[in-house]
Write a protein that holds these residues in place. Structure first.
Motif, mmCIF file in Angstrom:
data_model
loop_
_atom_site.group_PDB
_atom_site.id
_atom_site.type_symbol
_atom_site.label_atom_id
_atom_site.label_comp_id
_atom_site.label_asym_id
_atom_site.label_seq_id
_atom_site.Cartn_x
_atom_site.Cartn_y
_atom_site.Cartn_z
ATOM 1 N N GLN A 9 5.269 -56.672 82.471
ATOM 2 C CA GLN A 9 5.186 -57.452 83.619
ATOM 3 C C GLN A 9 3.989 -56.972 84.353
ATOM 4 O O GLN A 9 3.824 -55.755 84.547
ATOM 5 C CB GLN A 9 6.329 -57.450 84.277
ATOM 6 N N GLY A 22 0.667 -57.873 87.594
ATOM 7 C CA GLY A 22 0.444 -58.740 88.771
ATOM 8 C C GLY A 22 0.873 -58.077 90.141
ATOM 9 O O GLY A 22 1.593 -57.089 90.186
ATOM 10 N N ASN A 34 0.988 -63.999 85.081
ATOM 11 C CA ASN A 34 2.372 -63.080 85.732
ATOM 12 C C ASN A 34 3.662 -63.873 85.656
ATOM 13 O O ASN A 34 4.589 -63.235 85.495
ATOM 14 C CB ASN A 34 2.049 -62.276 87.103
#
Lengths: 253, 253
Positions: free
Chosen positions: A214, A216, B171
Motif C-alpha cells: 500500500q 500513497g 492507491n
C-alpha cells in the motif's frame, strides 16, 4: 464428453470455446432467442435450439450459463429425464437452485471477468467446483482439468464470498479507473497517462499481498497532500466522500 | 550530463538507476542521513554527501526527490550560487516552491508507483515536465527523452490532477485489492484465486476506456445479487457503506 450449453452470452461463449478447444463436443446451444443460439452454435459447431423440449436427453453435461436470476427458473423447466450433470456457472447463486429428485448437479464457477471483445486464456482461470455428491464432484473435476489449469472445491457460501471479493477487486476497481479517467479528462489530460501505473499496481499484487505494498498519502498520513487533493475535488462532493472514506479505511488498517 | 540527486529513498533510487543506465553521471547523492546517501551512492557510483555545503556547485541538474513536504524547505536551503537546473519530482507540489532569484528550475514528475522491491522500466514511465521558462523546459525535455519513452508538458494544476487520479487508480485500487484479500481470508480462501481477475481487469483498460468495460451487478442493476452481497457483508457496516457508495456511483454514471 458431449456437452449442451444453455445460454448464449459472454460466459456461455467463453465456456463453449474453451470446451471445444479442449476436445469436447458441444452438441447443442440453447437460447430462448433462436438467433442468439444460432450465433454461438455456429462458432463452435453445435446445433442451435430455442425450445427446451428439443434438448438431447443423452448429453453428459448440461452447462447453464444464463443471467443469475434466470438460472433457477431454467433449471426447474429442464426435462426431468436428463441423465447428465446439470451445472451452473454463477458466483452468487447457490447449488440448491438446481436440486431435483434423481438429478445430479453441481457448480463450475470461473473466477474471471469475461467480455466478448477480448479472448481469455481459460487455462489460467481458477474454477470453483461444487457437486451435489462426491461422485458428481469427481466428475466435475475430471471435466474441469481438461480446460482449466486450476480447480478447487468451494461451497456456496465461499463462492458468494469470492463473488463479493471479485466485485471489489474487479468491478469497483474498474470504477476507480473511470474516476481517474474522468478527472484527467476534466483537466485536458489523456487516460493513457495512467495506464502504465494501473498495470504496475496490478502486477505488484501478483507477487505481494496488497497490504504489504500500500502506497500513497493516506498510508503515509501525509495530511498536507490529502488536503491539496480534497481542494482539487472541492466542486465534486461525491468524490470527496469517496476519497475520505477510502483514505480513512487505509489509515485504520 | 552531471547530475546531483537530493534524496535517497524510493523515487531517488529509481531515478538514479535510470539516469546512470541512460549514460548520465550522478556525481553526488545528498541525504541528511549519511548512511542513506551512502547506500544509494554506492549503487550508482556517486559520492555520498550529508551537508548541503558540500554540494558541487557546477552540476548541470540538481534533482530533488525527497518527501513532498520537505521539498520547499530543502530548495530554500540550497546554495544560491548553483548554476544548474533545480528540479523536483513530486506530483502534488507546485513549481513555485523552487523559485529563487536567478534560479532556473522545473519539475519532472514520473506517473508511476515505485517500490524498492521491484524494478520499473523507466522507458515506459510518462514524465510530466514543467519549466520556469521555455529554455528550461527545452533542457528538461532533452534530459527526459534520454531515459523516458514519453514526456509531456503539464502545469502545476494539471500535475496535481494527475496525482489525484493516481491516488484513485493506484492507491485506492490497491486498497480494494486488500478488501478482497481480507474477505477471501475470512472465508478460508487464498488471495491467489483473484490474481488472474485483477490482472485481466487492468489489462482490459489498456485498450478500452474504463466506462466501456464496466461489468458487475451494479451496472446491470441486478438488485438481487447486490442484496446477497450486502447480506454477506452484514457484520461489516464499513464495507457495506463502501459497497453501496461505489455501486450507487456506477449506477448513476
Amino acid at each position: 464428453m458431449n456437452i449442451i450449453l444453455l445460454g448464449s452470452g459472454n460466459v456461455a461463449t467463453h465456456f463453449g470455446e474453451a470446451l471445444v478447444k479442449a476436445g469436447h463436443r458441444v452438441t447443442q446451444v440453447y437460447s430462448r432467442t433462436y438467433a442468439h443460439a444460432s450465433r454461438l452454435a455456429g462458432r463452435i459447431g453445435a446445433e442451435p435450439v430455442a425450445e427446451l423440449a428439443a434438448l438431447d436427453r443423452k448429453a453428459d453435461l448440461y452447462l447453464i450459463a444464463v443471467s443469475d436470476d434466470a438460472i433457477g427458473r431454467l433449471a426447474a423447466q429442464l426435462p426431468s429425464s436428463l441423465q447428465g450433470l446439470v451445472v451452473h456457472t454463477a458466483g452468487s447463486v447457490g447449488l440448491d437452485v438446481l436440486a431435483q429428485p434423481q438429478r445430479r448437479y453441481g457448480v463450475m464457477y470461473p473466477v474471471q471477468t469475461f467480455s466478448l471483445a477480448k479472448a481469455v486464456d481459460f487455462s489460467k482461470v481458477p474454477l470453483a467446483l461444487e457437486g451435489s455428491d462426491e461422485q458428481v464432484y469427481t466428475q466435475l473435476e475430471q471435466i474441469a482439468v481438461t480446460f482449466s489449469g486450476r480447480t478447487f472445491a468451494c461451497d456456496s457460501k465461499q463462492r458468494l464470498a469470492i463473488h463479493v471479493a471479485a466485485v471489489f477487486v474487479c468491478n469497483f476497481t474498474n470504477h476507480l479507473y473511470a474516476v481517474g479517467a474522468d478527472l484527467l479528462d476534466r483537466h485536458g489530460l489523456a487516460f493513457d497517462l495512467v495506464r502504465p501505473l494501473i498495470l504496475e499496481t496490478a502486477q505488484k499484487v501478483l507477487t505481494y499481498q496488497p497490504r504489504e505494498v500500500q502506497t500513497g498519502p493516506a498510508v503515509r498520513n501525509d495530511s498536507g497532500t490529502m488536503e491539496k487533493h480534497l481542494a482539487l475535488l472541492a466542486d465534486r462532493p461525491e468524490l470527496m466522500s469517496l476519497y475520505q472514506l477510502i483514505s480513512a479505511r487505509i489509515q485504520s488498517n
